[in-house]
Design an enzyme around this catalytic site. Structure first.
Site, mmCIF file in Angstrom:
data_model
loop_
_atom_site.group_PDB
_atom_site.id
_atom_site.type_symbol
_atom_site.label_atom_id
_atom_site.label_comp_id
_atom_site.label_asym_id
_atom_site.label_seq_id
_atom_site.Cartn_x
_atom_site.Cartn_y
_atom_site.Cartn_z
ATOM 1 C CE LYS A 34 35.194 39.947 32.637
ATOM 2 N NZ LYS A 34 34.145 38.960 32.911
ATOM 3 N NE ARG A 104 37.341 36.139 33.715
ATOM 4 C CZ ARG A 104 38.246 37.039 34.071
ATOM 5 N NH1 ARG A 104 39.476 36.966 33.582
ATOM 6 N NH2 ARG A 104 37.918 38.024 34.890
ATOM 7 N N GLY A 113 28.027 42.232 36.513
ATOM 8 C CA GLY A 113 27.083 41.231 36.980
ATOM 9 C C GLY A 113 26.073 40.780 35.953
ATOM 10 C CG MET A 115 26.094 38.393 30.121
ATOM 11 S SD MET A 115 26.585 38.804 28.488
ATOM 12 C CE MET A 115 27.178 40.432 28.712
ATOM 13 N NE ARG A 362 35.442 46.887 35.698
ATOM 14 C CZ ARG A 362 34.500 46.033 35.980
ATOM 15 N NH1 ARG A 362 33.853 45.420 35.020
ATOM 16 N NH2 ARG A 362 34.190 45.743 37.221
ATOM 17 C CG HIS A 478 25.188 43.001 42.431
ATOM 18 N ND1 HIS A 478 23.914 43.493 42.605
ATOM 19 C CD2 HIS A 478 25.336 42.782 41.110
ATOM 20 C CE1 HIS A 478 23.312 43.548 41.425
ATOM 21 N NE2 HIS A 478 24.148 43.114 40.504
ATOM 22 C CB SER A 795 15.799 84.480 24.125
ATOM 23 O OG SER A 795 16.005 83.408 25.002
ATOM 24 C CB CYS A 862 15.632 81.062 27.574
ATOM 25 S SG CYS A 862 14.155 81.369 26.582
ATOM 26 C CE1 TYR A 882 20.757 83.662 26.897
ATOM 27 C CE2 TYR A 882 21.767 85.389 25.568
ATOM 28 C CZ TYR A 882 20.648 84.800 26.135
ATOM 29 O OH TYR A 882 19.413 85.349 25.937
HETATM 30 P P1 ADP Z 1 32.513 39.307 36.205
HETATM 31 O O1 ADP Z 1 32.361 39.893 34.854
HETATM 32 O O2 ADP Z 1 31.240 39.005 36.861
HETATM 33 O O3 ADP Z 1 33.478 40.065 37.041
HETATM 34 P P2 ADP Z 1 34.624 37.400 35.771
HETATM 35 O O4 ADP Z 1 34.771 36.726 34.479
HETATM 36 O O5 ADP Z 1 35.557 38.500 36.030
HETATM 37 O O6 ADP Z 1 33.123 37.838 35.951
HETATM 38 O O7 ADP Z 1 34.807 36.250 36.814
HETATM 39 C C1 ADP Z 1 34.155 36.034 38.007
HETATM 40 C C2 ADP Z 1 35.182 35.717 39.064
HETATM 41 O O8 ADP Z 1 35.963 34.590 38.712
HETATM 42 C C3 ADP Z 1 36.143 36.830 39.316
HETATM 43 O O9 ADP Z 1 36.373 36.955 40.688
HETATM 44 C C4 ADP Z 1 37.371 36.406 38.614
HETATM 45 O O10 ADP Z 1 38.500 36.966 39.194
HETATM 46 C C5 ADP Z 1 37.342 34.879 38.778
HETATM 47 N N1 ADP Z 1 38.031 34.222 37.689
HETATM 48 C C6 ADP Z 1 37.741 34.303 36.389
HETATM 49 N N2 ADP Z 1 38.632 33.608 35.644
HETATM 50 C C7 ADP Z 1 39.512 33.062 36.498
HETATM 51 C C8 ADP Z 1 40.671 32.270 36.343
HETATM 52 N N3 ADP Z 1 41.115 31.893 35.139
HETATM 53 N N4 ADP Z 1 41.337 31.892 37.449
HETATM 54 C C9 ADP Z 1 40.899 32.283 38.658
HETATM 55 N N5 ADP Z 1 39.813 33.046 38.881
HETATM 56 C C10 ADP Z 1 39.121 33.444 37.816
HETATM 57 MG MG MG Z 2 35.264 40.397 36.846
HETATM 58 MG MG MG Z 3 29.509 37.762 37.264
#
Ligand code: ADP
Ligand code: MG
Ligand code: MG
Length: 912
Positions: A34, A104, A113, A115, A362, A478, A795, A862, A882
């Site tokens: 990220k 984040r 999902g 963390m 990503r 999810h 083989s 084989c 092969y």
């Molecule tokens: P995950 O890894 O679970 O996707 P994220 O860190 O991407 O977690 O964040 C969870 C949610 O919070 C996402 O929808 C993301 O877009 C939103 N979010 C994270 N940081 C910000 C921010 N600075 N401003 C607005 N929304 C945010």
């Molecule tokens: Mg995210």
């Molecule tokens: Mg999350």
């Protein structure tokens, strides 16, 4: 002096609008996926809310030191925080105009999902006033504050989220509000007070003495304390059980750590010109070139993924009043991202009062079908080369394309429809909790996990279940994301399903159908159908895209791919998958059914007449078998292995016989009849071996019972002669198994050649049938130079070679201790799945020695390893002619062999 370690990296712009980003997309090991891509987006000029990233290495140092901070790290974070405040012209916690941030997590590998994120950090009883004043929107401000307390309590302090959800629900009930958005500013203000109370009552003073004010725990008002606790919680989440399980499932190392991104907040919940969403630059289910995703107006953060409200498709965005411009800009961003990353991307974005902000990107996960389609399209668009297109396909993912579907000829009623979130069909008992899914699977039955929506706590159940069915959430929910990643079928957002998880049942709205726990259900993740009852499943036909990619792989591939097949149907199937011959035709399966009686009478009788009759019957049957095989593989080689298993495999089990005798005795059967049975028992007992896999089998059997290989050779040669006379082109080869010393091969080769000569004479045709051997014992590998003098081909039987090299009995060790060995990392992988380095060294030695005395020798594998992509790469390096594998693995082996050749080519290139 100790060396300076850089622990924190800025991203985004400064107050003057200059890009001050310090990282980039290649720094995932430090910044996490990220953080690295937030930096990259900022670098290519996309609008990213400014922030900074604390490195993964800092997380590991913190974790390894028992959750204590490395020296100086907190000071560095403080200075980056001050820098961010200067860049934004606002201070966190300021009473007049506060800066709010999100905290984040982001590991080097995407761990969806796993963390958790805290939004709106920096709000307290003072700064809330500043937020109200700045936005002139008290409702928004109080909503932000209550979300913050809720997330902070749940994610950072580990309080039960239900405590807060229940408070919201009772507030809604009291106010008669249908949804959260119907609550007023005052309601939310009241909730904030209530939430703080819940916090005080549920956080332990002993655990958090620093939060005690005037004798009781208080929600932290100091933004520095909030920030530090949140960062520590993200670090801590690296080792939460969900994350550990996900890493184990996905073979991700435990020592990577996670980065922490502290980022200034933008708000998608500031009214009808604000929105938040997730999207893919192409369709991740089928690869079509279209913008794909969902958004929600006036919503924040995870509202979209959580499936709380129903979302709208991304393509509508540019037609919504107040969002048009951001919608158009977003489409430009899609193109920019694809051109930059040269791949399909997934993104998170937020629109704050008409202004677009990018929050994440990503390279997006996709189904196997989509992966192929995108690959081929991108090659055509000139975005990537053909080599890259081949290298990008994950051979394991191809397996998804061979997933079952509903049989088109089956009749069934679709009781409900949802979104086709992850392809393939699944059949099983309905279960309503992850724990039940695990229990049913452990009991050896199949199940479909039925949930309102899944969350990370459901992971173990999702892995256990055949498929996943949810009533809420879109294609980016999810359940959908995880299922696609696992290759598990998933139907989501089936709104007609009214699930009562407590009662373990689901009613289908508009019908009187109720699905109860244990009822069989079938889901089709390709179409989104839900069926009550078990539908027959079939394997799909291969798509044109798969053919294209495999043909491209074939252009680069230098190693051949053959199949292991014992009957004409499998032979034809493997031919349709592109097999260039049969590398192993086992003959033992041809002795089952009625033929078991025949071979039994051969083994158990001394009377020549009976034995001859048995052999004649077998000869006739086997000639037919081989005729069918060679015909199906006309023009391609078919390697027939002479009878291999221990003889007693064709006999009754002594235990069954004993039971039968006891029963007959009890029912007063005449003595004569019993005597026969007893005689049989003693014969069978006499043949029992302590360790049959190392006993009388393979060429040893052929040497003791020369009539058997002679009969089989006669059948092979006769079938080939007949086909030749019919104008076809059979190419049989004869393989002698389990040779350990040269004289075994020499002896049998002489006998086999003599029979072939007889048949040629009798049938009046010329037959050129190569004779070779399996190398599956270490002694054979180390004396391969001698053995090669009598062999036209080798083989490598890497299954037996693995057993005999390790001294492992496969059935015993795979069940009993290999899993423990893998857990404790005593073995890097199961050596029966991916060829072990020591076994590979024996193969390599066998090849080198074999070529030394017989330069024309053909060399293949084989064992099951022939269908394992990693092993295929090893065999390519060794230089085998092969690999041969089961028919359904043939496409994977073709791809892996192409990739191995390309990797070598690119490596050569780099060397120069
Ligand atoms: P995950 O890894 O679970 O996707 P994220 O860190 O991407 O977690 O964040 C969870 C949610 O919070 C996402 O929808 C993301 O877009 C939103 N979010 C994270 N940081 C910000 C921010 N600075 N401003 C607005 N929304 C945010
Ligand atoms: Mg995210
Ligand atoms: Mg999350």
């Amino acid at each position: 002096m100790t060396e300076e370690v850089k622990r924190v990296y800025a991203f985004g712009k400064d107050a003057q609008g200059n890009n001050v980003t310090e990282g980039n997309t290649h720094m995932k090991a430090q910044l996490g996926g990220k953080g690295a891509n937030l930096a990259e987006m900022a670098n290519i000029g996309l609008p990213v809310p400014p922030g900074f990233t604390i490195t993964c290495q800092t997380c590991m140092e913190y974790a390894n030191a028992d959750n204590t901070w490395p020296e100086g790290a907190l000071d560095t974070i403080q200075s980056y925080r001050e820098d961010l405040e200067a860049r934004m012209g606002k201070k966190i916690g300021d009473a007049a105009d506060p800066l709010l941030v999100s905290v984040r997590s982001g590991a080097p590998m995407s761990m969806p999902g796993m963390m958790d994120t805290v939004l709106n950090l920096g709000l307290n009883d003072e700064s809330i006033n500043g937020l109200i004043a700045q936005t002139e929107n008290p409702r928004f401000a109080w909503d932000s504050y209550r979300r913050f307390i809720q997330m902070f309590s749940n994610v950072v302090m580990g309080l039960d989220g239900d405590l807060f959800e229940n408070a919201i629900t009772s507030m809604k009930n009291v106010r008669g509000a249908a949804s959260d958005t119907d609550l007023s500013a005052d309601d939310l203000k009241e909730l904030v007070a209530e939430f703080k109370q819940i916090f005080s009552e549920n956080v332990s003073a002993e655990e958090y003495p620093s939060l005690v004010v005037d004798g009781s725990v208080q929600f932290p008002q100091d933004p520095s304390a909030q920030l530090q606790l949140a960062i520590e919680a993200v670090f801590g989440s690296w080792n939460n059980p969900r994350a550990v399980l996900y890493r184990k499932q996905n073979k991700i190392a435990d020592d990577l750590g996670t980065a922490v991104n502290v980022q200034s907040m933008v708000f998608g919940n500031k009214g009808n010109t604000s929105a938040t969403g997730v999207a893919f630059t192409r369709n991740p289910a089928n690869g079509e070139k279209e913008f794909y995703g969902d958004y929600l107006v006036n919503a924040q953060g995870e509202d979209v993924v959580a499936g709380i409200r129903n979302t709208s498709p991304i393509a509508d965005l540019k037609h919504v009043e107040g969002l048009e411009e951001a919608g158009r800009e977003l489409e430009e961003v899609f193109v920019t991202l694809e051109n930059h990353f040269r791949d399909m991307c997934d993104i998170e974005f937020t629109i704050e009062q008409g202004k677009l902000w990018m929050l994440q990107t990503r390279v997006g996960k996709r189904t196997a079908a989509a992966a192929l389609h995108i690959d081929i399209e991108m090659e055509k668009e000139g975005l990537i080369s053909k080599e890259e297109a081949v290298m990008r396909v994950d051979p394991e993912q191809l397996d998804q394309l061979l997933h079952p579907q509903f049989d088109k000829n089956a009749s069934y009623d679709v009781v409900a429809k949802g979104l086709n979130a992850s392809p393939g069909a699944a059949v099983g008992e309905a279960v309503f909790s992850a724990a039940d899914a695990v229990a049913v699977t452990e009991a050896g039955r199949k199940c479909v996990l039925v949930r309102w929506e899944t969350n990370p706590d459901d992971l173990a159940g999702m892995i256990a279940a055949e498929g996943i069915l949810t009533s809420h959430g879109g294609k980016t929910s999810h359940a959908a994301v995880i299922a696609r990643g696992m290759g598990a079928p998933c139907v989501c957002g089936v709104e007609a399903l009214k699930i009562d998880a407590e009662k373990k049942e689901a009613a289908v709205a508009g019908t009187d159908i109720v699905i109860r726990e244990g009822d069989m259900v079938s889901i089709d993740g390709t179409t989104g159908s839900v069926v009550l009852g078990a539908v027959d499943l079939v394997l799909p036909e291969l798509t044109g895209d798969l053919d294209t990619i495999l043909e491209w792989a074939d252009e680069f591939r230098t190693m051949g791919v053959r199949a292991n097949a014992d009957n004409p149907e499998d032979a034809e199937l493997s031919r349709s998958f592109g097999a260039e011959g049969i590398g192993l035709c086992r003959t033992e399966h041809m002795f089952l059914g009625d033929r078991k009686q025949i071979i039994q009478s051969f083994i158990l009788n001394d009377e020549p007449a009976i034995r001859e009759k048995a052999l004649a019957d077998l000869l006739e049957a086997q000639t037919g078998d081989f005729y069918g095989m060679f015909k199906a593989m006309d023009g391609l080689p078919v390697i027939v292995r002479l009878l291999d298993p221990p003889l007693h495999e064709f006999l009754e089990s002594p235990r069954d016989l004993e039971v039968e005798i006891a029963r007959l005795e009890a029912s007063g059967t005449p003595a004569a009849e019993l005597a026969d049975k007893r005689q049989l028992l003693s014969l069978v007992d006499a043949m029992a071996e302590a360790n049959p896999m190392l006993g009388l089998r393979g060429c040893r059997l052929a040497i003791l019972y020369p009539e058997l290989p002679a009969m089989q050779t006669r059948a092979i040669a006769t079938a080939a002669a007949r086909l030749k006379k019919e104008g076809l082109d059979p190419e049989p080869e004869i393989m002698i198994p389990l040779v350990s010393v040269l004289p075994e091969l020499e002896t049998l080769r002489g006998e086999v050649e003599a029979v072939i000569a007889e048949v040629c004479e009798a049938e009046g045709v010329e037959l050129d049938i190569p004779i070779g051997t399996m190398i599956e014992l270490p002694r054979a590998a180390v004396t391969a130079d001698e053995i090669a003098t009598q062999a036209d081909f080798f083989s490598f039987g890497t299954n037996d070679l693995t057993q005999t090299t390790f001294g492992f009995s496969r059935d015993d060790v795979e069940a009993k201790f290999i899993p423990r060995y893998l857990e404790r990392r005593i073995l890097p992988c199961n050596p029966f799945e991916t060829v072990d380095a020591g076994v590979a060294a024996l193969v390599d030695m066998g090849c080198t020695k074999g070529r030394a005395t017989n330069p024309d020798i053909q060399l293949g594998v084989c064992g099951e390893h022939g269908g394992d992509p990693d092993s295929v790469k090893t065999f390519h390096k060794i230089g085998l002619t092969y690999v041969s594998c089961s028919p359904y693995r043939v496409p994977l082996a073709r791809l892996a062999a192409g990739q191995a050749a390309l990797a070598e080519k690119m490596g050569d290139h780099r060397d120069k």
